[in-house]
Motif scaffolding. Sequence first.
Motif, PDB file in Angstrom:
ATOM      1  N   VAL A 225       1.137  -0.970   0.285  1.00 17.67           N
ATOM      2  CA  VAL A 225       0.235  -0.453   0.200  1.00 17.67           C
ATOM      3  C   VAL A 225       0.932   0.917  -0.092  1.00 17.67           C
ATOM      4  O   VAL A 225       1.814   1.329   1.250  1.00 17.67           O
ATOM      5  CB  VAL A 225      -1.474   0.211   1.112  1.00 17.67           C
ATOM      6  CG1 VAL A 225      -1.475   1.161   1.685  1.00 17.67           C
ATOM      7  CG2 VAL A 225      -2.335  -1.487   1.652  1.00 17.67           C
ATOM      8  N   ASP A 226       0.473   1.941  -0.589  1.00 18.70           N
ATOM      9  CA  ASP A 226       1.136   3.242  -1.327  1.00 18.70           C
ATOM     10  C   ASP A 226       1.211   4.248  -0.224  1.00 18.70           C
ATOM     11  O   ASP A 226       0.029   4.957  -0.756  1.00 18.70           O
ATOM     12  CB  ASP A 226       1.541   3.707  -2.234  1.00 18.70           C
ATOM     13  CG  ASP A 226       2.062   5.330  -2.648  1.00 18.70           C
ATOM     14  OD1 ASP A 226       2.588   5.773  -1.521  1.00 18.70           O
ATOM     15  OD2 ASP A 226       3.086   5.004  -3.050  1.00 18.70           O
ATOM     16  N   GLU A 227       1.274   4.851   1.147  1.00 14.55           N
ATOM     17  CA  GLU A 227       0.796   5.415   2.415  1.00 14.55           C
ATOM     18  C   GLU A 227       0.908   6.749   1.821  1.00 14.55           C
ATOM     19  O   GLU A 227      -0.227   7.415   2.071  1.00 14.55           O
ATOM     20  CB  GLU A 227       1.326   5.061   3.423  1.00 14.55           C
ATOM     21  CG  GLU A 227       1.280   3.296   3.925  1.00 14.55           C
ATOM     22  CD  GLU A 227       1.995   2.779   4.027  1.00 14.55           C
ATOM     23  OE1 GLU A 227       1.893   1.742   4.042  1.00 14.55           O
ATOM     24  OE2 GLU A 227       2.684   3.027   3.421  1.00 14.55           O
ATOM     25  N   CYS A 228       1.754   7.147   0.973  1.00 15.69           N
ATOM     26  CA  CYS A 228       2.422   8.188   1.247  1.00 15.69           C
ATOM     27  C   CYS A 228       1.456   9.144   0.034  1.00 15.69           C
ATOM     28  O   CYS A 228       0.790  10.616  -0.012  1.00 15.69           O
ATOM     29  CB  CYS A 228       3.850   8.137  -0.254  1.00 15.69           C
ATOM     30  SG  CYS A 228       5.011   8.048   1.166  1.00 15.69           S
ATOM     31  N   GLU A 229       0.392   8.641  -0.524  1.00 12.07           N
ATOM     32  CA  GLU A 229      -0.683   8.793  -1.839  1.00 12.07           C
ATOM     33  C   GLU A 229      -1.430   9.638  -0.372  1.00 12.07           C
ATOM     34  O   GLU A 229      -2.814  10.703  -1.390  1.00 12.07           O
ATOM     35  CB  GLU A 229      -1.043   7.792  -2.608  1.00 12.07           C
ATOM     36  CG  GLU A 229      -0.483   7.383  -3.434  1.00 12.07           C
ATOM     37  CD  GLU A 229      -1.137   6.285  -4.320  1.00 12.07           C
ATOM     38  OE1 GLU A 229      -2.783   5.899  -3.444  1.00 12.07           O
ATOM     39  OE2 GLU A 229      -1.048   5.855  -5.090  1.00 12.07           O
ATOM     40  N   GLU A 230      -2.036   8.819   0.525  1.00 12.82           N
ATOM     41  CA  GLU A 230      -3.220   9.339   1.874  1.00 12.82           C
ATOM     42  C   GLU A 230      -2.326  11.091   2.263  1.00 12.82           C
ATOM     43  O   GLU A 230      -2.459  11.361   3.124  1.00 12.82           O
ATOM     44  CB  GLU A 230      -2.643   8.650   2.842  1.00 12.82           C
ATOM     45  CG  GLU A 230      -4.020   7.663   1.837  1.00 12.82           C
ATOM     46  CD  GLU A 230      -4.923   6.296   2.530  1.00 12.82           C
ATOM     47  OE1 GLU A 230      -4.299   6.189   4.144  1.00 12.82           O
ATOM     48  OE2 GLU A 230      -5.417   5.030   2.822  1.00 12.82           O
ATOM     49  N   SER A 234       3.930  15.718   7.454  1.00  7.48           N
ATOM     50  CA  SER A 234       3.195  17.253   7.933  1.00  7.48           C
ATOM     51  C   SER A 234       4.116  17.529   6.545  1.00  7.48           C
ATOM     52  O   SER A 234       4.087  18.596   6.332  1.00  7.48           O
ATOM     53  CB  SER A 234       3.849  17.452   9.060  1.00  7.48           C
ATOM     54  OG  SER A 234       4.967  17.095   9.335  1.00  7.48           O
ATOM     55  N   HIS A 235       5.693  16.759   6.301  1.00 13.20           N
ATOM     56  CA  HIS A 235       6.098  17.355   5.388  1.00 13.20           C
ATOM     57  C   HIS A 235       6.228  16.461   3.676  1.00 13.20           C
ATOM     58  O   HIS A 235       5.498  16.698   3.347  1.00 13.20           O
ATOM     59  CB  HIS A 235       7.788  18.299   5.926  1.00 13.20           C
ATOM     60  CG  HIS A 235       7.496  19.020   7.030  1.00 13.20           C
ATOM     61  ND1 HIS A 235       8.878  19.644   7.450  1.00 13.20           N
ATOM     62  CD2 HIS A 235       6.395  20.077   7.138  1.00 13.20           C
ATOM     63  CE1 HIS A 235       8.255  20.736   7.868  1.00 13.20           C
ATOM     64  NE2 HIS A 235       6.623  20.619   7.791  1.00 13.20           N
ATOM     65  N   GLY A 236       7.218  16.297   3.888  1.00  9.75           N
ATOM     66  CA  GLY A 236       8.049  14.654   3.088  1.00  9.75           C
ATOM     67  C   GLY A 236       7.832  12.885   3.101  1.00  9.75           C
ATOM     68  O   GLY A 236       7.612  13.079   4.458  1.00  9.75           O
ATOM     69  N   CYS A 237       7.263  12.627   2.206  1.00  9.75           N
ATOM     70  CA  CYS A 237       6.549  11.095   2.223  1.00  9.75           C
ATOM     71  C   CYS A 237       7.503  10.343   1.186  1.00  9.75           C
ATOM     72  O   CYS A 237       7.387  10.551   0.394  1.00  9.75           O
ATOM     73  CB  CYS A 237       5.513  11.207   2.727  1.00  9.75           C
ATOM     74  SG  CYS A 237       4.630   9.260   2.511  1.00  9.75           S
ATOM     75  N   LEU A 238       8.120   9.138   2.201  1.00 10.49           N
ATOM     76  CA  LEU A 238       8.939   8.043   1.478  1.00 10.49           C
ATOM     77  C   LEU A 238       8.409   7.007   1.632  1.00 10.49           C
ATOM     78  O   LEU A 238       8.647   5.854   2.173  1.00 10.49           O
ATOM     79  CB  LEU A 238       9.953   8.180   1.306  1.00 10.49           C
ATOM     80  CG  LEU A 238      11.016   7.131   1.097  1.00 10.49           C
ATOM     81  CD1 LEU A 238      10.774   7.598  -0.229  1.00 10.49           C
ATOM     82  CD2 LEU A 238      12.689   7.323   1.553  1.00 10.49           C
ATOM     83  N   ASN A 239       7.520   6.285   0.698  1.00 10.65           N
ATOM     84  CA  ASN A 239       7.240   4.608   0.568  1.00 10.65           C
ATOM     85  C   ASN A 239       8.007   3.739   0.792  1.00 10.65           C
ATOM     86  O   ASN A 239       8.873   3.774  -0.029  1.00 10.65           O
ATOM     87  CB  ASN A 239       6.056   4.616  -0.077  1.00 10.65           C
ATOM     88  CG  ASN A 239       5.545   3.311  -0.321  1.00 10.65           C
ATOM     89  OD1 ASN A 239       4.854   3.425   0.384  1.00 10.65           O
ATOM     90  ND2 ASN A 239       5.630   2.567  -0.864  1.00 10.65           N
ATOM     91  N   SER A 240       7.820   3.734   1.674  1.00 12.32           N
ATOM     92  CA  SER A 240       8.358   1.605   1.705  1.00 12.32           C
ATOM     93  C   SER A 240       7.897   0.575   1.404  1.00 12.32           C
ATOM     94  O   SER A 240       6.758   0.499   1.604  1.00 12.32           O
ATOM     95  CB  SER A 240       9.456   1.362   2.798  1.00 12.32           C
ATOM     96  OG  SER A 240       8.879   1.903   4.130  1.00 12.32           O
ATOM     97  N   TYR A 241       8.448  -0.634   1.019  1.00 13.78           N
ATOM     98  CA  TYR A 241       7.804  -1.742   0.893  1.00 13.78           C
ATOM     99  C   TYR A 241       7.214  -2.258   2.603  1.00 13.78           C
ATOM    100  O   TYR A 241       7.317  -2.635   3.377  1.00 13.78           O
ATOM    101  CB  TYR A 241       8.664  -3.453   0.951  1.00 13.78           C
ATOM    102  CG  TYR A 241       8.034  -4.054   0.736  1.00 13.78           C
ATOM    103  CD1 TYR A 241       7.160  -4.578  -0.498  1.00 13.78           C
ATOM    104  CD2 TYR A 241       7.692  -5.872   1.173  1.00 13.78           C
ATOM    105  CE1 TYR A 241       6.574  -5.940  -1.345  1.00 13.78           C
ATOM    106  CE2 TYR A 241       7.257  -6.479   0.836  1.00 13.78           C
ATOM    107  CZ  TYR A 241       6.575  -6.599  -0.063  1.00 13.78           C
ATOM    108  OH  TYR A 241       5.712  -7.861  -0.601  1.00 13.78           O
ATOM    109  N   GLY A 242       5.923  -2.289   2.740  1.00 12.51           N
ATOM    110  CA  GLY A 242       4.791  -2.689   3.768  1.00 12.51           C
ATOM    111  C   GLY A 242       4.796  -1.336   4.647  1.00 12.51           C
ATOM    112  O   GLY A 242       4.159  -1.521   5.382  1.00 12.51           O
ATOM    113  N   SER A 243       6.025  -0.718   4.273  1.00 12.15           N
ATOM    114  CA  SER A 243       5.219   0.682   5.276  1.00 12.15           C
ATOM    115  C   SER A 243       5.539   2.379   4.496  1.00 12.15           C
ATOM    116  O   SER A 243       5.680   2.911   2.986  1.00 12.15           O
ATOM    117  CB  SER A 243       6.321   0.531   6.542  1.00 12.15           C
ATOM    118  OG  SER A 243       6.067   1.788   7.573  1.00 12.15           O
TER     119      SER A 243
END
Length: 464
Positions: A225-230, A234-243
């Motif tokens: 799940v790409d949590e960064c899409e949500e 508060s600043h930057g987001c980096l998606n990782s495998y499972g987190s």
Amino acid sequence: MLYERRGFRFRSSARMLAALVFILLCIQPGHGQTCTEGFAYDRGSRQCLDVDECRSMPDVCRGDMRCVNQNGGYLCLPRNLYNQPFRPETPALPEPLYPDTSLGFPEPFVPDPAGSVEASYPRVRSTAQCILGYSPAEDGSCHDIDECETNTHHCNPTQVCINTEGGYTCSCVEGYWLIGGQCQDIDECRYGYCQQLCANVPGSYSCSCNTGFLLNTDSRTCQDVDECEEEPCSHGCLNSYGSFMCNCDEGFELAVDGITCKDLNECEFSDFLCQHNCVNTPGSFYCLCPPGYYVFEDGRSCEDINECDTGNNTCTTEQVCFNFQGGYTCLDPLQCQPPYIEVGDNQCMCSAENPACRDQPFTILYRHMDLSPGRAVPADIFQMQATTRYPGAFYIFQIKSGNDGREFYMRQTSNVSATLVLSRPISGPREVVLDLEMVTVNNVINFRGSSIIRVTIFVAEHKF
């Protein structure tokens, strides 16, 4: 079995029926088997197939009987009847009896009716006799009995009845397998049916995914799940495998919750971040310098503002602007105190011809300098040297006045020179006036005289 023909009749109807008698094998439910008796389970096709008793059971029919295999059983029929083709025989007609005319016609001639002549082959009932698993129909044929529908099967409660031609078989529904005649649940989780999490349930299983994954449409595999899409950060987001990971802009640091960013107070990191004062701002900082200084190009150091060069001073045209670290001063025009007279170049002289100058220094030279309080000690700060040399004379250098705190001393470096040394740390802002005296001694001519350099030292307030 023998057929005897006497006057086109069988010996008895009982023997005719005995010729058609066949033995049926009763189907009994198997114990611990998946198929009923008369059938065997084939692992290749996973079906119950008929057993040929005529081959597997020698001499199953006794006497002159022949074994005929049937679906789920077998028949014992007379061998000669089974092999003899149907050949109807035409009976010989009896010779007609003619009346004796000599005796008259006492009886008329009545021939036997044709219908009273019996056939020369065994007569079989019109009603069909069906083997076990079939029932006779109105048209005389045998129809399969659906034991599953009529509930005449012998499958145990954990099994499922499956109707077959002439019988039935007991099986297990999907998710169960047959063990010891009982249908037991298959634990699909032991065989890795699910990619991540598996929960076994009776007859089935359920797959689920770890946090950060979503179950695919195949209900077995998981996708990230790409949590960064949500936009959880508060600043930057980096998606990782499972987190996912949150990062912060420059000048901010990640809070304990791992999501929000808080301002980073750079001024708390070090006292040397700014040369003077550090002011924190959201995501950054800036340095301040005291009055009389400006922030240098590096953004951290403080440089003195030369008010005398910039013209940003209050000195009059008669005064001389003197700049020092962090400030400036306006020097009034030189005024020599009697009996001294001005001889130029910031110098006053007391003539030897004047009786009042007998015990006074011959000349007084005025000099100005600035000094930073952060200077390491000992430090050479001023040099004094004789400009006129007389044969047979020697020179003595000393601090005549102004060294009340004993921060300075004179170190003679040669016969005609000496250096003013800062021996102890000094603090400011402060103005120090030192009279540095050079004593000239000539024993040949019995002469002793002195000259003064009056040094005004402006000690700055800050160490830069």
